[in-house]
Each structure stands twice: as C-alpha cells, then as structure tokens.
Write an enzyme that holds these catalytic residues in place. Structure first.
Site: not given
Length: 562
Positions: A76, A36-37, A246-247
């Site tokens: 997200c 996540d991130d 995710d990014h």
C-alpha cells in the site's frame, strides 16, 4: 540509425504539440480513483467474465485501457508514494510499508499546487509525512454500519464539486475496498468465482474469493457514486478521470510477479481521449508528470516517470523500455527477510531473490554460519531460486521459470545488466553481491514478541537486533551510507556487538527467573519501563511444554501468517 539534433527538435515539438492539443481549451480537472488490493485479472475489462465489475467495465468502454501499467511495489504505502511523487520506491524512500517518503521529496501537492490547482485527498491516505503531502483539502473516510471498512466521503466530495471555486482541481479518491477484511455476508457462491491457475482451487479458496467479490461490489458502488457526481455537477467534459488498482490481491501483495505489479489502469476524457486499448509499457511514476502537463506545467528533469499524454492522444504505444519492481517483507504482519528486485521489458520478466533458500543451502554447504532470521525468511519462499525469468507472452501466469535455459541466456544477461545499472542509479543498497540486511520499520519488527500477531521467536533472540537495523533512508538515495551488515545470528550464540553496543543473551534451557532478570537488565539499559506481566506472558507462550524451561523444541521459525 543516427539521429541529428534537428530530428530531436522535431520530435520534441511533436510531443509538445500533442500535449498542448489535449489541454488547449482549458486546464482540466483531474479525478483519480484508486482501488485498494484488487487484482487486474479480477476485472471484466481484463477478461474475467465472472468479476462483478459492471461500473469499471462500462468505464473501460468509454476510455483508454492500459494493458501494461505497472506499480513498482505491491504494497500500500510504497505504491501510493510512487504514484504521488513520480519517483520509484528506492528514490522516494518509501520501500518498507508504513514508513514516510524521504525528506525533501516533492509530491503532487506541491507540483500542482504551484500551478494553481486545488489538490484534494478524499479517502485513505497511507502516505506521509503531512509536511510533504500538503493537501489543500483532506476529506476523511466515513464509517458505515455493517461494513468492515469505511466508505469514501461522498457528502464532502459532492459539496466541493457543487462549488469548486475558480481553480481547477485534482482530487485523489482513495477507496478502502476491496481490501480485507472482506464482507462476510456475500451474495456470491463458490461456483460464482474464477480461481486463477496459480491459486490452489479448494473450497476455502473459493469461499475467500466469494467474500472478496462482495467487497469488489462495494468498490464499484463507490466508483459509480464518483462518476455520477461528476455528471451531476456538469464536470464530465472538462474532467480527466483515471481509474487504477494500487496493486494485486491474490498472489499480489508483497511480490514482484505480474499478479502484483501489473495493475488495472484506465483513463477517460470525453472528446479528447479516444476509447480503446494500449500496450504501452507504463509506470505509476508516469501519473505525476502527466498531471503536471495537463495542468500546463513543465515536468522536472529529475522525475523518474514520463508524461502519458502522447499515449493518451493515440500518437504512440511506446512509453518505457523497462519497468522495475521492488519487494520487502520486513515491517509487515508476515514479517521476514526476502528482498527482491525485478525488471520487465513487456515480454520478459527477470527477478532476483537476494535471500533465497538456494543461497542459504550453498552457504551451509560451505561451512558458513546461518542467520536464524535469514533462514526463516528464505524458508517462506522455499520454491523460489535466486533467479527467475518468465516469458509473459507464452506464460502470462508466470508458472514456468526458464532462467536456467541456455536458449534464453542472452535475454537474461541483458535484463540482469540493465537491472543492476538501474539499482545503482536509484541509489539502492542492493547490488550484485547484496548485502542482505535488517531494516528499521515502523512496526512488526523481526525480534519482537507481540501477542496480537502471535509472533514467536526463540527467547534468546528477543531484542537481539538492537543496533543492527538500518534506517531505509540512510542506506539508500544520493547520499547513501554503507549499511550495517550483521554477523549471522545463531540461537544459543547471540551475545555479540552491533552498532548499538553489546547485547545480552538468554541461553537455551533458561528458567523463568533468569528470563525475567535478563529483561529487567535490558529495559534498565534502554530506559524503558519493565513489565513483569508482559514478559511472564511472553515466557509462557514460548514454554510450550510448560516445564518452566525454554528448550530448543519450543523454538519456531518466524511468525504466524495473517
């Protein structure tokens, strides 16, 4: 070159043979670990020698590493919705954070469920609605004392893997690390981090990196726990393990730059996938069709993605001609209006900014009224013109915009044409002429005051967008309706009609009593409860000089960043 039908039949047979070769022995289990991130450049596997990523680094040596994997939106919920549907953000309907996918869109739970798989979510969700994401098992994140975010549910996952039953399974393991808030008690000093060239190298930036690195360490521990669990239960040989972020994080969220969209992605399947690296231009939409083929199914024709099995088998490094990007900043904490679309061919990256300051100033010079919210959004991206073009081979950090250079005019024209053709096929409300519109989100509305986020707008503009916000699902997709295009909202002149009817206004120099009466009238019309204390506090926040009157010097453009 002309291709005959026999050529295509042979090609299709080859591809099917590759897919069958990977799944011939038995349909494998699928484990997808999603961080996540975290930025791609904050991995040792992608060249950062200071990144604290020994687990993913070792995993990269055992699997196939993708250099050019792209999510379609660096935020997200849209990124996850894209990953779990095989559809790009506009088509699946989740292109504003925190909203659901479009009704009727099928997800990985249905695709694999009807092929006899258990489909499990372990950890963070941030997708909806539940009726379209019908996980056969849902393992919730677990709070750990002393950590700012919960851990993946290792005990439930371990119990399941000990007795998985007769069905193969697909388990999405969604970490909440290294997402902020980061771990403050960090073992990293300011000299232990690598600051990217597009980030100003300051002591504060390095301190931020140090806490971010500590949260990356926590994510690595989680991934190590998952890999150990697979080995512990003898599942290694028949389990395909995917790892992805995710990014991006730094200049990563809410952007269409490569620092946000180009993500880490690695796949391991011992004895089936040869370790190495691939330059195949790939998309998050490719995961669902890949999973379907691994499960022995046939990929539906209307999915945007393509199976990665030929790439995983080492038979090709060609996947997509283009990948695409979407960005919206309405419905997030740093709420503002700045829609973007982009297209990437693996080298050249073309971006259109639909609400640039360049456009605002052009309209002002032409004598057109300027919308308060549009200008506030454009000012947050003052350095970004309407068009951007980057040669990511020569300029991987995307620091030199060459959109205006004559020698690349043909490249820009090719990409621009392909981008707007794609937007039309996706059912996007944006075209070459826009329009820029207000979108209805789940929270963080542009025209609201919220003490929690220190949102400030002119008193006259509170609730001024009633009837003017468009439902993202209604104005996009196969049955899209024309969007509501608002007349410019100008402070001091906001009494106007929208789709919701006439809107009352609060003029400059408004007293507390007049402000409260306006809000009483508004709440009565809307059937809402009126809270005098709430609006007194709102007035006090706006009345900076404390003279009991709202003046233009007390107006601020936009909200505080978080």
């Amino acid at each position: 070159m002309r291709y005959t039908s026999k050529y295509f039949i042979r090609l299709l047979t080859l591809i099917l043979g590759i897919a069958q070769g990977l799944v011939a022995d038995a349909r494998p289990n699928i484990v997808f670990f999603l961080a996540d991130d975290q930025s791609k450049f904050d991995h040792s596997a992608y060249g950062n020698e200071k990144a604290p990523t020994p687990v993913t680094g070792k995993f990269a040596e055992e699997g196939l590493v993708f250099e050019r994997m792209y999510t379609g939106q660096a935020i997200c919920a849209p990124s996850r919705s894209m990953l779990y549907t095989g559809l790009n953000p506009i088509r699946n309907g989740c292109f504003v954070n925190h909203i659901n996918i479009r009704p009727g869109v099928e997800t990985i739970t249905k695709h694999l469920g009807q092929l006899g798989y258990e489909v499990i979510l372990a950890g963070k969700s941030h997708v909806g609605p539940d009726g379209q994401f019908q996980w056969t098992k849902r393992f919730q994140p677990v709070k750990i004392p002393g950590l700012p975010r919960p851990w993946i549910p290792v005990e439930e996952m371990d119990a399941f893997m000990q007795e998985p039953g007769d069905k193969p399974f697909c388990m999405i393991v969604a970490s909440e690390f290294p997402h902020s808030p980061h771990i403050k008690d960090t073992s990293f000093g300011v000299d232990d981090v690598k600051v990217q060239s597009f980030i100003e190298d300051t002591p504060d930036a390095r301190t931020s990196y140090a806490t971010y690195y500590q949260s990356i360490v926590e994510k690595e521990k989680e991934f190590r726990a998952v890999l150990d669990m697979i080995d512990k239960h003898g599942l290694r040989e028949n389990t395909v393990v995917f790892y992805a972020d995710d990014h991006g994080h730094k200049r990563g969220k809410f952007t269409v730059y490569d620092s946000g969209l180009n993500v880490a992605f690695m796949v391991r399947w011992p004895g089936k996938i040869k370790p190495g690296r691939t330059d195949a231009l790939s998309s998050f939409t490719d995961f669902v069709p890949t999973a379907i083929e691994l499960a022995g199914g046939t990929v539906p024709a209307d999915i945007d993605g393509k199976s990665l099995l030929p790439v995983l088998a080492g038979k090709t490094d060609v996947q997509h001609e283009y990948v695409y990007g979407v960005a919206h900043n309405q419905g997030i904490q740093q709420r503002h209006v700045f829609p973007q679309r982009s297209i990437h061919d693996g080298r050249w990256h073309y971006i259109v900014n639909f609400n640039s300051l360049e456009q605002i100033e052009g309209d002002r010079a032409a004598g057109k009224p300027i919308d308060y919210f549009f200008e506030a959004g454009a000012q947050k991206h003052a350095s970004q013109p309407t068009e951007e073009l980057y040669d990511t081979e020569a300029d991987p950090d995307e620091l030199s915009n060459v959109a205006g250079k004559e020698e690349v005019a043909a490249v820009k024209a090719r990409l621009r044409g392909a981008l707007f053709q794609w937007l039309d096929k996706q059912g996007d409300y944006l075209g070459e002429a826009g329009p820029v519109v207000f979108l209805k989100g789940h929270q963080h509305e542009l025209d609201e005051l919220d003490p929690k986020f220190n949102y400030k707008i002119p008193a006259a503009l509170v609730d001024s967008l009633r009837g003017l916000k468009n439902d993202p699902h209604v104005i996009t997709g196969p049955n899209a309706q024309p969007p509501v295009v608002a007349e410019p909202i100008v402070p001091g002149n906001v009494s106007r009609k929208g789709a919701g009817g006439a809107k009352g206004s609060v003029s400059e120099g408004t007293s507390l009593e007049a402000f409260l009466q306006n809000k009483r009238d508004y709440c009565a019309k809307q059937g809402k409860a009126f809270s005098e204390e709430k609006y007194r506090q709102a007035f006090q926040r706006l009345d900076v000089d404390g003279n009991g009157v709202l003046g233009t010097n007390e107006w601020t453009a936009g909200g505080k960043k978080h």
